[in-house]
Design a protein around this motif. Structure first.
Motif, PDB file in Angstrom:
ATOM      1  N   PRO A  37       0.786  -1.238   0.174  1.00  0.00           N
ATOM      2  CA  PRO A  37       0.146   0.226  -0.135  1.00  0.00           C
ATOM      3  C   PRO A  37       0.896   1.229   0.166  1.00  0.00           C
ATOM      4  N   LEU A  38       0.416   2.364  -0.560  1.00  0.00           N
ATOM      5  CA  LEU A  38       0.944   3.518  -0.394  1.00  0.00           C
ATOM      6  C   LEU A  38       1.258   4.146   0.479  1.00  0.00           C
ATOM      7  N   PRO A  39       2.534   4.353   1.255  1.00  0.00           N
ATOM      8  CA  PRO A  39       2.774   4.738   2.691  1.00  0.00           C
ATOM      9  C   PRO A  39       2.200   5.994   3.002  1.00  0.00           C
ATOM     10  N   MET A  40       1.980   7.141   2.057  1.00  0.00           N
ATOM     11  CA  MET A  40       1.554   8.241   2.293  1.00  0.00           C
ATOM     12  C   MET A  40      -0.074   8.485   2.494  1.00  0.00           C
ATOM     13  N   ALA A  41      -0.770   7.538   1.914  1.00  0.00           N
ATOM     14  CA  ALA A  41      -2.219   7.659   2.028  1.00  0.00           C
ATOM     15  C   ALA A  41      -2.595   6.876   3.110  1.00  0.00           C
ATOM     16  N   GLN A  42      -1.546   6.262   3.936  1.00  0.00           N
ATOM     17  CA  GLN A  42      -2.104   5.658   5.224  1.00  0.00           C
ATOM     18  C   GLN A  42      -2.319   6.892   6.358  1.00  0.00           C
ATOM     19  N   GLY A  43      -1.789   7.944   6.111  1.00  0.00           N
ATOM     20  CA  GLY A  43      -2.182   8.894   7.047  1.00  0.00           C
ATOM     21  C   GLY A  43      -3.206   9.322   7.410  1.00  0.00           C
ATOM     22  N   ASP A  44      -3.599  10.381   8.181  1.00  0.00           N
ATOM     23  CA  ASP A  44      -4.903  10.875   8.577  1.00  0.00           C
ATOM     24  C   ASP A  44      -5.187  12.097   7.393  1.00  0.00           C
ATOM     25  N   LEU A  45      -6.277  12.315   6.918  1.00  0.00           N
ATOM     26  CA  LEU A  45      -6.660  13.234   6.222  1.00  0.00           C
ATOM     27  C   LEU A  45      -6.765  14.434   6.782  1.00  0.00           C
TER      28      LEU A  45
ATOM     29  N   GLU B 288       1.941  13.302   4.276  1.00  0.00           N
ATOM     30  CA  GLU B 288       2.534  14.136   3.059  1.00  0.00           C
ATOM     31  C   GLU B 288       2.928  15.494   3.636  1.00  0.00           C
ATOM     32  N   ILE B 289       2.038  16.153   4.392  1.00  0.00           N
ATOM     33  CA  ILE B 289       2.412  17.464   4.925  1.00  0.00           C
ATOM     34  C   ILE B 289       3.845  17.271   5.716  1.00  0.00           C
ATOM     35  N   LYS B 290       3.881  16.640   6.709  1.00  0.00           N
ATOM     36  CA  LYS B 290       5.060  16.575   7.618  1.00  0.00           C
ATOM     37  C   LYS B 290       6.211  16.168   6.701  1.00  0.00           C
ATOM     38  N   ARG B 291       6.017  15.442   5.623  1.00  0.00           N
ATOM     39  CA  ARG B 291       7.246  15.310   4.801  1.00  0.00           C
ATOM     40  C   ARG B 291       7.833  16.495   3.959  1.00  0.00           C
ATOM     41  N   ALA B 292       6.557  17.178   3.554  1.00  0.00           N
ATOM     42  CA  ALA B 292       7.249  18.349   2.737  1.00  0.00           C
ATOM     43  C   ALA B 292       7.835  19.416   3.684  1.00  0.00           C
ATOM     44  N   ILE B 293       7.132  19.541   5.034  1.00  0.00           N
ATOM     45  CA  ILE B 293       7.710  20.448   5.804  1.00  0.00           C
ATOM     46  C   ILE B 293       9.281  20.301   5.981  1.00  0.00           C
ATOM     47  N   LEU B 294       9.495  18.845   6.351  1.00  0.00           N
ATOM     48  CA  LEU B 294      10.834  18.497   7.023  1.00  0.00           C
ATOM     49  C   LEU B 294      11.785  18.682   5.702  1.00  0.00           C
TER      50      LEU B 294
ATOM     51  N   GLU C 242       3.228  28.383   2.615  1.00  0.00           N
ATOM     52  CA  GLU C 242       4.441  27.587   2.015  1.00  0.00           C
ATOM     53  C   GLU C 242       3.877  26.217   1.662  1.00  0.00           C
ATOM     54  N   VAL C 243       3.336  25.542   2.932  1.00  0.00           N
ATOM     55  CA  VAL C 243       2.682  24.212   2.705  1.00  0.00           C
ATOM     56  C   VAL C 243       1.615  23.944   1.487  1.00  0.00           C
ATOM     57  N   THR C 244       0.775  25.145   1.429  1.00  0.00           N
ATOM     58  CA  THR C 244      -0.106  25.175   0.300  1.00  0.00           C
ATOM     59  C   THR C 244       0.455  25.075  -1.081  1.00  0.00           C
ATOM     60  N   ASN C 245       1.526  25.964  -1.029  1.00  0.00           N
ATOM     61  CA  ASN C 245       2.403  26.035  -2.478  1.00  0.00           C
ATOM     62  C   ASN C 245       2.786  24.657  -2.687  1.00  0.00           C
ATOM     63  N   PHE C 246       3.673  23.814  -1.739  1.00  0.00           N
ATOM     64  CA  PHE C 246       3.990  22.600  -1.965  1.00  0.00           C
ATOM     65  C   PHE C 246       3.196  21.356  -2.091  1.00  0.00           C
ATOM     66  N   THR C 247       2.133  21.561  -1.303  1.00  0.00           N
ATOM     67  CA  THR C 247       1.196  20.163  -1.121  1.00  0.00           C
ATOM     68  C   THR C 247      -0.115  20.453  -1.725  1.00  0.00           C
ATOM     69  N   LYS C 248      -0.692  21.907  -1.858  1.00  0.00           N
ATOM     70  CA  LYS C 248      -1.921  22.209  -2.273  1.00  0.00           C
ATOM     71  C   LYS C 248      -2.631  22.295  -0.913  1.00  0.00           C
ATOM     72  N   ALA C 249      -2.449  21.591   0.271  1.00  0.00           N
ATOM     73  CA  ALA C 249      -3.093  21.283   1.363  1.00  0.00           C
ATOM     74  C   ALA C 249      -3.383  22.922   1.832  1.00  0.00           C
ATOM     75  N   GLY C 250      -4.449  23.087   2.247  1.00  0.00           N
ATOM     76  CA  GLY C 250      -4.945  24.535   2.854  1.00  0.00           C
ATOM     77  C   GLY C 250      -5.587  25.430   1.568  1.00  0.00           C
ATOM     78  N   GLY C 251      -5.358  25.011   0.324  1.00  0.00           N
ATOM     79  CA  GLY C 251      -5.725  25.976  -0.635  1.00  0.00           C
ATOM     80  C   GLY C 251      -7.169  26.178  -1.024  1.00  0.00           C
ATOM     81  N   GLY C 252      -7.829  25.204  -0.491  1.00  0.00           N
ATOM     82  CA  GLY C 252      -9.470  25.087  -0.737  1.00  0.00           C
ATOM     83  C   GLY C 252     -10.163  26.045   0.244  1.00  0.00           C
ATOM     84  N   CYS C 253     -11.167  25.472   1.106  1.00  0.00           N
ATOM     85  CA  CYS C 253     -11.769  26.114   2.060  1.00  0.00           C
ATOM     86  C   CYS C 253     -11.032  26.783   3.200  1.00  0.00           C
ATOM     87  N   GLY C 254      -9.878  26.248   3.354  1.00  0.00           N
ATOM     88  CA  GLY C 254      -9.156  26.870   4.576  1.00  0.00           C
ATOM     89  C   GLY C 254      -9.259  26.361   5.997  1.00  0.00           C
TER      90      GLY C 254
END
Lengths: 279, 406
Positions: free
Chosen positions: A124-132, A143-149, A158-170
């Motif tokens: 299984p894909l390791p990154m998909a195992q985390g919490d959404l 995915e977010i933690k890895r990008a931060i590190l 910066e996290v949004t630029n790298f992962t898109k996380a947080g780019g929608g509803c906020g």
């Protein structure tokens, strides 16, 4: 208009390795139509254990297409273990850099590669195992933690630029803040643990940092009416405070990262992280 | 990039008409006086300003004293809305739409911080064709409503709202009415003597072949008004700051030209737009029009091409010198497609691949044919790259849990 490098334009206008490999050794699919970009990566492994061929199909903007094209070029001839080590920063670097708002395009390339390798190995894909965390774009905490590190990210933007996380509803901005604090705290602990076996003692490190600051960095900043003061060194974290014109300068964060941090890494220790302490 | 430019992005900005530039030039060199000065040298500039004010008033059917010069459409919008809130400090409700330009949308969304008071903002929805429901609008008005601010025509789709009827309804309820007419002025006939219920109307110079940096706020005679920029006695104390003389005179000329060309805009330009639109929809499968078919500016068309992304299309068009816009997320730097297309309920599959062409009288038939020749293969090539193409029922790819419930 985006400031794309010639290499990005070249890979966008003349994408390499477009298509699907029939009966591939591994296949990875990431993204979706709704999200605005998606990538399908297929590869075939040769008898020698090296990637013999790789192809992609991408829906997305110029940098998404260029990142995919670059990735397929980069992984050909590599073993899976070698290919796995490719980071999104490597993809961006191969292309001569990407606008910061577009870094997530290179992240998508790397994720597709991971998915394809996981598919080949039947795990299984390791990154998909985390919490959404980000529901809008389906990004997990792993995915977010890895990008931060890996990319030394410090803000939600910066996290949004790298992962898109947080780019929608906020709604997930607070959770991302927490993750940034968590990762940076962990990073500090790790560097503390590892401090002992390193060649430099703390005193040596501080002396060398002071030396580079005095000899090169401060004179350069003073030319523009700015200055810098060393506040503390904690493991790999170099705490500094900006003075003079630097305080009000909009580009001071760039100076800090692209100039001060780079100089210190070059001349003292590759792992140093420069942080500004605001009074 | 080739030297040839096919400019079809006139809702973004327009070329300064050569006649406009010519009229402006003396005011950068010989005629540099200040219109407020007592001497004849400055006074002659004042005379030219007066003429420009009349030319602008003529285009929209206003009186010269109802025209206030500003720096841009955004300043006009801010002035009108903040002025109305000052006129009725006890009223704390604003009615607007979900498809407004950021100049109105972002102002309304930040109005509490600006005024220090809590306001209720009603952003009216639009239907699949980008049209507003008049009954719903009427029902949204309350005794607490200070102002209605609704654009005359939408910049992305060109959809024209029934502004005359909407203003009438607001007036009957004693509510001030503002319209951002930045995209409408010069493209469709506007007569403020007939549509006499509009209190404020915003105009932007660079959308109608005048230079950037000049705008107009029309304020109906008798409408309560509070200035936004406070300073000298310019504009009868309604907007401080020395007049942007050359640009005002340029805008006057541009308005006169626009009046003369209104007919052409609604015949020749409209015909070119229709040829382009019908040609694209015909030649390219899985494409669709965004916005109302008829209630629309004569120069604007927004078409979506499924399974491909707008920025990629624009960059390929750019290689041929073709200038257009997209509502895709990637072009704006945000991660979501345009708020206008989302408000209309355009599926994400189409919103990401939307392209807007906005024409002007400076376009010709050859340019339309050029685009009809170049764009279909671009879409074809990008679709060859797209993992969603070929599948008749395209949808989710991969493990992403993207919901995008926006």
């Amino acid at each position: 208009m985006w400031d794309y490098t010639d290499k990005v334009k070249d890979h966008f206008l003349n994408p390499r390795n477009v298509g699907d490999i029939q009966e591939p050794s591994g296949k990875g699919e990431v993204g979706s139509l709704a999200c605005g970009d998606a990538l399908t990566l297929t590869f075939r492994l040769g008898d020698d254990g090296k990637i013999e061929d790789a192809k992609f199909k991408t829906f997305g903007c110029a940098s998404a297409i260029a990142s995919s094209s670059a990735l397929t070029e980069m992984i050909k001839g590599l073993t899976l273990d070698e290919a796995e080590k490719i980071t999104n920063e490597d993809i961006a670097e191969y292309l001569g850099g990407l606008p910061k708002e577009k870094m997530h395009c290179s992240v998508m390339g790397r994720e597709a590669l991971e998915a394809a390798i996981a598919n080949y190995r039947g795990v299984p894909l390791p990154m998909a195992q985390g919490d959404l965390v980000c529901e809008c774009f389906g990004v997990t905490d792993l995915e977010i933690k890895r990008a931060i590190l890996e990319s030394n990210l410090k803000t939600v933007e910066e996290v949004t630029n790298f992962t898109k996380a947080g780019g929608g509803c906020g709604n997930c901005h607070e959770r991302i803040e927490e993750l940034i604090l968590e990762v940076r705290k962990e990073a500090r602990e790790v560097t503390k643990d590892e401090a002992a076996p390193r060649k430099l003692t703390n005193i040596q490190k501080i002396k060398m940092i002071e030396d580079v600051l005095e000899r090169e960095i401060r004179p350069a900043l003073k030319k523009d009416g700015g200055d810098i003061e060393l506040i503390d060194v904690d493991g790999d974290f170099v705490m500094v405070s900006l003075r003079g014109a630097c305080v009000s300068c909009a580009a001071s964060q760039t100076t800090l990262k692209d100039y001060v941090e780079r100089k210190l890494r070059e001349q003292v220790l590759e792992s140093l992280i420069v942080e500004e302490v605001k009074k | 990039m080739s030297t040839k430019v096919v400019y079809m992005d006139n809702n973004a900005t327009t070329r300064v008409a050569p006649e406009v530039l010519e009229t402006m030039l003396p005011y950068f060199s010989d005629l540099y006086g200040n219109p407020s000065s007592m001497h004849t040298f400055g006074g002659q500039v004042g005379d030219a300003l007066k003429e420009a004010r009349e030319q602008i008033a003529d285009l929209v059917g206003a009186s010269a004293d109802e025209i206030i010069f500003t720096s841009c459409g955004t300043e006009s919008d801010s002035t009108a809305i903040l002025s109305a809130l000052q006129a009725f400090p006890e009223k704390r409700h604003i009615v607007t739409t979900r498809v407004e330009h950021p100049a109105v949308k972002n102002l309304c969304e930040n109005i509490d911080n600006l005024t220090g008071h809590k306001h209720k903002i009603t952003q009216l929805p639009v239907d699949r064709e980008g049209m507003i429901d008049l009954q719903r609008y009427e029902d949204s008005l309350t005794d607490d409503t200070a102002i209605v601010s609704v654009m005359w025509a939408n910049n992305e789709t060109g959809v024209i709202f029934p502004i005359a009827a909407m203003a009438e309804i607001a007036k009957s309820r004693g509510i001030l009415f503002h319209t951002d007419a930045v995209q409408a002025v010069g493209k469709i006939p506007i007569d403020l003597k007939k549509t006499s219920s509009i209190d404020f109307l915003s105009v932007s110079g660079h959308k109608l072949h005048a230079p950037k940096g000049i705008g107009v706020l029309y304020v109906r005679r008798g409408t309560p008004y509070a200035p936004f920029l406070i300073g000298g006695h310019q504009e009868h104390g309604r907007r401080g700051g020395t007049e942007n003389v050359a640009s005002i005179i340029g805008l006057g000329k541009a308005c006169a030209l626009a009046g003369d060309r209104l007919q052409e805009e609604n015949t020749r330009v409209k015909a070119m737009r229709d040829t382009l639109e019908n040609g694209l929809l015909e030649k390219i499968s899985h494409s669709m029009l965004n916005g109302h078919k008829t209630e629309r500016l004569p120069n604007t068309t927004s078409v979506s091409f499924e399974f491909v992304e707008g920025e990629a299309i624009l960059l390929h068009l750019d290689r041929f010198g073709i200038c257009a816009s997209s509502g895709s997320a990637c072009t704006s730097g945000s991660l979501e497609p345009s708020h206008v297309l989302r408000a209309m309920g355009v599926p994400f599959t189409a919103a990401h691949g939307s392209i807007r062409f906005s024409l002007s009288v400076y376009n010709n038939e050859e340019e339309v044919e050029f685009i009809l020749d170049k764009l279909p293969p671009i879409i074809g090539n990008l679709r060859e790259l797209s993992p969603f193409w070929k599948g008749e029922h395209p949808g989710k790819v991969g493990s992403s849990q993207c919901k995008c419930v926006c």
